[in-house]
Every structure is written in C-alpha cells, then in structure tokens.
Design a protein around this motif. Structure first.
Motif: not given
Ligand code: SF4
Length: 283
Positions: A153-163
C-alpha cells in the motif's frame, strides 16, 4: 440561515456499522460548533467525489457539490479560487484521491490551496463491492484480487509530507472526539489541510479488530518538526503490525495559493466595488 437541521431527510443507504456515519456526525458536530461561534453555514461548501463516502453530499444540509471520480479536489480548488471567502471542505475516498485523483491531491498540497481534505480511507472500493485500492494491505483478497494483492500500500501521510502539505493528520472513525478536534484544526488552519481517516467498511473491510489494539494518540510529538513527522509517518506503513499513530503529524504556516496569486485581494476588491455600486445606486 441558523439553527438548521444538519442531517437531511434523504434515505441513507450506508450499511449498518459503516464508518461513514461517524464522519458524517463528526462534521455535523463541527458545523454546529461553527454556527454557534457565529459563522454562517451559507459560507461553507462541501465537495464530495464518487464512492460510498460521496453520499455525504446528500446527507448533510449545507451547500454541497457532488463531483466526479478523482476530481473532488480540482472542484474544491475552483470553488475556493472563485470565492476565497468560502470555507471549502472536501470529502473524498481513498480510491478517489489516492488512485485516479492522486495528481490533484499532490498539486493541491504543493500549491497550499486553503481547503480541508478529509479522506474516508476504508482501504477498499466499497460502492463497487470490494476491489482493492492504493491503501489496501498486501495480500488483500477482494473481487478483483481473489488470490490476494501483490502490491504494497501507499502511505498517504508520508506522501503528503513529501508533497508540501501544511497540515497533516490521521484520524479513525471509531475515535470521534479526536476526529472532531482534527477537523476543527484542519478548517482553522490557513492553507492545505489533509486528514486521512481510517474508516471502517463494515461490509468489505471490517478492520476494527486490527485497528483497535494498535491505535494511539500522538502526545509528546513536536508537530512543527518535519523530520519527526516523517519518522512518525513511517512508524506504520499501512501494512505492518506496528502501532498506529493518530493526531496531527505536522503543521506549518506558509502563504496560501490564493494569497500568492492575488485572488484573495481581487475578491476583496470586487466586493468593495460591488458595495460601492450599490451605494451609488442608492444615492
Ligand atoms: Fe460503508 Fe462499506 Fe457499506 Fe460502503 S460498502 S456503505 S463503505 S460499509
């Protein structure tokens, strides 16, 4: 309009035990509180996408826009740019925002558009009877993956921090008090607010027995520390047996997209212009 009944009379077709009820009632409580504090609910717009979550547009008695799959966030962005004085809340699903609408989510975070995104993350396509989504765990067995998924799965929290999201939080549909606090914070935050909500799908992913013993609330975490937020985000990767942090991972203050593009200023000027026209017509 004040003191309105916030839950509509529309026939509710969510399954008994669905976590969408918790999110709906959390929003109802938040809206009531906003109204009690003097905010006109006529200045609030809720946008939904396509999926079980999206029916919330029919079930809450405020201005709503039932958009199309994957396009919840661009619609919300357009509404906010059209009238920066509005409070824009975006309810979206995990399939809606982490699959087809993923690019919109990333760019909304990057732009720091002043909207609040609440992801009803049940980790399954419930409306279409149980296919896997980007957050379904490895090995998830559903209609499209009878032998189990072969993807992590993707990790949305990590993704949003990186974005570049300026407010990043995670809630759980079985912790309504905390969820209310996060939604209130998200709405109050000036800039892009992202709240991933672990939502129970009672029919196709009834994961409460998995979540309940693992969730805990962030307490001694410095929410202004990006490195610490990344480390907390990686603690549970949406797949492992680790503890699952709930609460605000990260927040920071940056100019919003409408401020940077002058939209806010234009809108205020437009408003002054129209008020002046009205005044001139009367004299
Ligand atoms: Fe809720 Fe799942 Fe039923 Fe959809 S299928 S209404 S998400 S319980």
């Amino acid at each position: 309009m004040t003191g309105r009944q916030l839950i509509t009379d529309a026939q509710n077709t969510w399954c008994p035990g669905c976590g969408n009820f918790s999110i709906q009632h959390t929003l109802k409580n938040v809206l009531s509180e906003m109204e009690n504090e003097g905010k006109s609910l006529d200045d609030v717009v809720l946008v939904s996408g396509i999926g079980c979550h999206a029916k919330i547009a029919d079930y809450l008695n405020i201005n709503t826009f039932y958009s199309i799959h994957g396009r919840t966030i661009p619609v919300a962005t357009g509404i906010k740019l059209g009238n920066p004085n509005l409070t824009v809340i975006c309810c979206t699903g995990d399939g809606d925002s982490y699959a087809e609408g993923l690019d919109h989510l990333i760019f909304a975070a990057k732009r720091n558009i002043d909207i609040t995104v609440i992801v009803h993350n049940n980790r399954v396509y419930g409306l279409t009877t149980g296919q896997y989504t980007p957050t379904s765990p490895l090995g998830f067995k559903g209609k499209s993956t009878p032998s189990g998924t072969a993807e992590y799965p993707v990790n949305p929290i990590e993704l949003m921090l990186a974005s570049g999201a300026t407010y990043v939080a995670r809630g759980y549909s079985k912790k309504m008090d905390l969820l209310k606090k996060l939604v209130m914070e998200g709405i109050s935050h000036k800039g892009f607010s992202f709240i991933d909500v672990l939502q129970i799908c009672a029919t196709f992913f009834p994961a409460a027995d998995y979540y309940n013993p693992r969730v805990y609330e962030l307490s001694d975490h410095d929410r202004t520390n990006f490195e610490s937020a990344c480390s907390k985000a990686r603690e549970w990767d949406y797949n492992s047996d680790a503890r699952i942090a709930l609460g605000t991972f990260f927040t920071r203050s940056l100019p919003t997209f409408d401020e940077k593009t002058g939209r806010h200023e234009e809108r205020v000027t437009d408003k002054k212009q129209s008020l002046r026209d009205v005044f001139l017509q009367k004299t």
